[in-house]
Write a protein that holds these residues in place. Structure first.
Motif, mmCIF file in Angstrom:
data_model
loop_
_atom_site.group_PDB
_atom_site.id
_atom_site.type_symbol
_atom_site.label_atom_id
_atom_site.label_comp_id
_atom_site.label_asym_id
_atom_site.label_seq_id
_atom_site.Cartn_x
_atom_site.Cartn_y
_atom_site.Cartn_z
ATOM 1 N N THR A 132 7.289 1.299 3.993
ATOM 2 C CA THR A 132 8.187 0.958 2.863
ATOM 3 C C THR A 132 8.344 -0.136 3.140
ATOM 4 O O THR A 132 7.493 -1.314 3.558
ATOM 5 N N ALA A 133 7.965 -1.214 1.494
ATOM 6 C CA ALA A 133 8.733 -2.498 1.452
ATOM 7 C C ALA A 133 9.546 -3.552 2.482
ATOM 8 O O ALA A 133 9.334 -4.675 2.687
ATOM 9 N N ARG A 140 0.674 -1.421 -0.296
ATOM 10 C CA ARG A 140 -0.270 0.009 -0.317
ATOM 11 C C ARG A 140 0.916 1.066 -0.080
ATOM 12 O O ARG A 140 1.707 1.251 0.998
ATOM 13 N N ASP A 141 0.648 2.015 -0.948
ATOM 14 C CA ASP A 141 1.685 3.017 -1.068
ATOM 15 C C ASP A 141 0.952 4.138 -0.369
ATOM 16 O O ASP A 141 1.801 5.486 0.251
ATOM 17 N N ASN A 142 -0.243 4.362 0.480
ATOM 18 C CA ASN A 142 -0.617 5.673 1.416
ATOM 19 C C ASN A 142 -0.863 5.043 3.121
ATOM 20 O O ASN A 142 -1.298 5.642 3.986
ATOM 21 N N LEU A 143 0.744 4.109 3.478
ATOM 22 C CA LEU A 143 -0.122 3.820 4.286
ATOM 23 C C LEU A 143 0.946 4.368 5.505
ATOM 24 O O LEU A 143 2.475 4.913 5.348
ATOM 25 N N VAL A 144 0.429 4.678 6.158
ATOM 26 C CA VAL A 144 1.847 5.551 7.289
ATOM 27 C C VAL A 144 1.905 5.531 8.779
ATOM 28 O O VAL A 144 0.916 4.635 9.529
ATOM 29 N N PHE A 145 3.404 5.073 9.114
ATOM 30 C CA PHE A 145 2.679 4.149 10.648
ATOM 31 C C PHE A 145 2.617 5.899 11.697
ATOM 32 O O PHE A 145 2.221 7.435 11.346
ATOM 33 N N HIS A 146 2.297 5.172 12.959
ATOM 34 C CA HIS A 146 2.131 6.646 13.643
ATOM 35 C C HIS A 146 3.286 7.511 14.344
ATOM 36 O O HIS A 146 2.957 8.766 14.640
ATOM 37 N N ASN A 147 4.294 7.562 13.976
ATOM 38 C CA ASN A 147 5.101 8.420 14.041
ATOM 39 C C ASN A 147 5.682 9.045 12.881
ATOM 40 O O ASN A 147 6.734 10.015 12.648
ATOM 41 N N GLY A 148 4.841 9.322 11.935
ATOM 42 C CA GLY A 148 4.419 9.818 10.494
ATOM 43 C C GLY A 148 5.098 9.540 9.313
ATOM 44 O O GLY A 148 5.681 9.889 8.548
ATOM 45 N N PRO A 185 13.023 -5.486 -3.526
ATOM 46 C CA PRO A 185 14.103 -4.889 -4.538
ATOM 47 C C PRO A 185 13.434 -3.214 -4.725
ATOM 48 O O PRO A 185 14.113 -2.884 -5.491
ATOM 49 N N ASP A 186 12.140 -2.870 -4.165
ATOM 50 C CA ASP A 186 12.631 -1.481 -4.461
ATOM 51 C C ASP A 186 10.837 -0.923 -3.348
ATOM 52 O O ASP A 186 10.507 -2.094 -2.373
ATOM 53 N N ALA A 187 10.718 0.074 -3.247
ATOM 54 C CA ALA A 187 10.173 0.519 -2.614
ATOM 55 C C ALA A 187 8.566 0.041 -1.875
ATOM 56 O O ALA A 187 7.961 0.106 -1.229
ATOM 57 N N SER A 188 8.003 -0.701 -3.315
ATOM 58 C CA SER A 188 6.705 -0.961 -2.886
ATOM 59 C C SER A 188 6.640 -2.439 -3.224
ATOM 60 O O SER A 188 5.689 -2.672 -3.633
ATOM 61 N N THR A 189 7.622 -3.255 -3.657
ATOM 62 C CA THR A 189 8.028 -4.376 -4.356
ATOM 63 C C THR A 189 8.342 -4.959 -2.891
ATOM 64 O O THR A 189 8.931 -5.086 -2.417
ATOM 65 N N LEU A 190 7.722 -6.196 -2.004
ATOM 66 C CA LEU A 190 7.782 -6.915 -2.007
ATOM 67 C C LEU A 190 8.136 -8.398 -2.426
ATOM 68 O O LEU A 190 6.774 -9.199 -2.766
ATOM 69 N N VAL A 191 9.005 -9.241 -2.404
ATOM 70 C CA VAL A 191 9.312 -10.358 -2.528
ATOM 71 C C VAL A 191 9.218 -11.655 -1.811
ATOM 72 O O VAL A 191 10.474 -11.823 -1.352
ATOM 73 N N VAL A 192 8.951 -12.868 -1.372
ATOM 74 C CA VAL A 192 8.909 -13.864 -0.903
ATOM 75 C C VAL A 192 9.515 -15.951 -1.847
ATOM 76 O O VAL A 192 8.635 -15.838 -3.117
ATOM 77 N N THR A 193 10.583 -15.848 -1.173
ATOM 78 C CA THR A 193 11.097 -17.338 -1.841
ATOM 79 C C THR A 193 11.225 -18.053 -0.422
ATOM 80 O O THR A 193 11.135 -18.285 0.853
ATOM 81 N N LEU A 194 10.161 -19.210 -0.943
ATOM 82 C CA LEU A 194 10.181 -20.315 -0.137
ATOM 83 C C LEU A 194 10.827 -21.713 -0.599
ATOM 84 O O LEU A 194 11.566 -22.038 -1.568
ATOM 85 N N ASN A 195 11.284 -22.183 0.320
ATOM 86 C CA ASN A 195 11.891 -23.668 0.046
ATOM 87 C C ASN A 195 11.474 -24.832 -1.155
ATOM 88 O O ASN A 195 12.071 -25.341 -1.391
ATOM 89 N N ARG A 196 10.205 -24.548 -0.869
ATOM 90 C CA ARG A 196 9.427 -25.814 -1.861
ATOM 91 C C ARG A 196 8.133 -25.352 -1.796
ATOM 92 O O ARG A 196 7.252 -24.309 -1.123
#
Length: 194
Positions: A65-66, A53-61, A99-110
């Motif tokens: 990011t990913a 989500r590009d508009n998620l802000v933590f409580h500390n302002g 890999p960038d601020a908006s992408t999260l990649v999870v690699t599994l073992n199987r």
């Protein structure tokens, strides 16, 4: 107090944090209320790619990011972490990358077509006492896990105000939440009743 303590209960987590993948009341995954807005896997279900989500802000302002997402998942991969599902999570996941601020990649073992459902949703069956929420990496690593648990910072509709161990947690509404809008109750006290 926070998900890094391994002792959180859903009613506390629900108000302070944003789940990795949102879900409807009936438990079905949905993108509108979660940190992750879309997800998909490669052909053999060993690599999952998520957009955050590009508009998620933590409580500390700080804007989430990913990298915060990768940190949140890596917390449970720490062999020293005290999470019920930690060993299974550690065994299942080979690596977590941003890999960038908006992408999260999870690699599994199987291959595992249900991995994201099993671990990342609010009602995830195998995710009890695992951080299935977005946590701020910069804050948590700067103050340490103990202080982060004593004064948690999340991105939910309420922010931490005060905590009396074994008695009560007091939270205060944020001005505006990306999904819930303006909470109707300004201050809420969650009591521990034996």
């Amino acid at each position: 107090l926070s998900p890094t303590s391994g002792k959180s209960t859903a009613h506390v987590v629900d108000v302070l944090y944003t789940y990795m993948i949102g879900s409807k009341v009936d438990g079905q995954l949905e993108a509108d209320s979660g940190f992750l807005t879309s997800w998909g896997a490669n052909s053999d279900s060993t690599v999952f790619t998520f957009k955050i989500r590009d508009n998620l802000v933590f409580h500390n302002g700080e804007r989430a990011t990913a990298e915060d997402g990768a940190f949140s998942l890596d917390v449970v991969r720490d062999p020293k972490a005290a999470f019920i599902q930690g060993p299974q999570f550690l065994t299942a996941v080979s690596k977590v990358e941003a890999p960038d601020a908006s992408t999260l990649v999870v690699t599994l073992n199987r291959p595992n077509i249900f991995w994201h459902i099993t671990y990342l949703g609010r009602n995830a069956p195998a995710a009890n006492n695992t951080p299935k929420v977005a946590m701020p990496k910069k804050y948590t690593t700067s103050v340490g896990v103990v202080e982060g648990n004593n004064k948690p910072i999340g991105s939910g509709p309420y922010k931490f105000k005060n905590f009396a161990g074994g008695d009560r947690l007091i939270v205060e509404a944020v001005d505006r939440h990306f999904y819930f809008g303006v909470p109707k109750t300004k201050t809420m006290t969650i009591l521990q009743i034996p």
